[in-house]
Design a protein around this motif. Structure first.
Motif, PDB file in Angstrom:
ATOM      1  N   VAL A 291       0.852  -1.182   0.000  1.00 54.08           N
ATOM      2  CA  VAL A 291       0.000   0.000   0.000  1.00 54.08           C
ATOM      3  C   VAL A 291       0.891   1.236   0.000  1.00 54.08           C
ATOM      4  O   VAL A 291       1.739   1.393   0.878  1.00 54.08           O
ATOM      5  N   LEU A 292       0.685   2.103  -0.976  1.00 54.05           N
ATOM      6  CA  LEU A 292       1.461   3.328  -1.118  1.00 54.05           C
ATOM      7  C   LEU A 292       0.684   4.480  -0.504  1.00 54.05           C
ATOM      8  O   LEU A 292      -0.478   4.709  -0.847  1.00 54.05           O
ATOM      9  N   THR A 293       1.328   5.178   0.430  1.00 56.21           N
ATOM     10  CA  THR A 293       0.692   6.287   1.133  1.00 56.21           C
ATOM     11  C   THR A 293       1.749   7.299   1.543  1.00 56.21           C
ATOM     12  O   THR A 293       2.934   6.957   1.640  1.00 56.21           O
ATOM     13  N   THR A 294       1.307   8.520   1.813  1.00 60.78           N
ATOM     14  CA  THR A 294       2.224   9.518   2.360  1.00 60.78           C
ATOM     15  C   THR A 294       2.101   9.591   3.881  1.00 60.78           C
ATOM     16  O   THR A 294       2.892  10.260   4.533  1.00 60.78           O
ATOM     17  N   ASN A 295       1.123   8.885   4.448  1.00 63.28           N
ATOM     18  CA  ASN A 295       0.885   8.889   5.888  1.00 63.28           C
ATOM     19  C   ASN A 295       1.854   7.932   6.577  1.00 63.28           C
ATOM     20  O   ASN A 295       1.693   6.715   6.494  1.00 63.28           O
ATOM     21  N   LYS A 296       2.832   8.489   7.274  1.00 62.89           N
ATOM     22  CA  LYS A 296       3.873   7.675   7.922  1.00 62.89           C
ATOM     23  C   LYS A 296       3.329   6.825   9.070  1.00 62.89           C
ATOM     24  O   LYS A 296       3.990   5.902   9.527  1.00 62.89           O
TER      25      LYS A 296
END
Length: 161
Positions: free
Chosen positions: A62-67
């Motif tokens: 899953v690609l996300t910017t939420n660390k």
């Protein structure tokens, strides 16, 4: 590693509406399962959440910017490079949504496109493809029946080197 995008599109390149598919086409889900089984798949966070669970038999990234994002049974990535570094096997499949397809398209070597011959109300779209840069490897007419209400075709394209 071969980077492939797999997508179903309506007549106007629409791929989604309100974080869901604007159609029901069980044969396309079966096709996706058959083709991607045993491979790594990359999905954007919103697309993953619309499905609601990892797709079995595949390495889900899953690609996300939420660390702080967590998804049980999935690997989390924060960039294209990070996502690709987590992939295993000869071919990886990009499964969307719209922004993920757009980001990966320059790296994509194969396209698996289910073209549904009907218009739908959509708010998410697959990027426009210059088909002069692609060679069609195969096309197969899908079976229209009581569960699959549309005319549709499974196309596979390979980027011309």
């Amino acid at each position: 590693m071969i980077i492939s995008a797999m997508v179903a599109v309506g007549e106007n390149n629409e791929i989604g509406k309100d974080n869901d598919l604007p159609w029901r086409l069980p044969n396309d889900w079966a096709y996706l399962r058959r083709v991607t089984m045993g491979h790594s798949i990359i999905l954007g966070r919103k697309n993953y959440e619309s499905i609601g669970k990892p797709l079995d038999g595949r390495k889900n990234i899953v690609l996300t910017t939420n660390k702080d994002y967590k998804a049980e049974g999935c690997h989390i990535a924060y960039s294209i490079e990070d996502a690709l570094s987590k992939c295993e096997g000869e071919e990886v499949f990009i499964l969307g949504g719209e922004e993920i397809y757009r980001q990966f398209l320059p790296y994509t070597q194969k396209l698996y496109i289910t073209k549904i011959h009907a218009p739908f109300d959509g708010d998410r779209f697959f990027p426009t493809i210059d088909y002069s840069l692609w060679k069609e490897l195969s096309v197969e007419k899908g079976i229209k029946d009581e569960k699959n209400h549309y005319d549709y075709y499974f196309h596979v394209f390979e980027k011309i080197k």
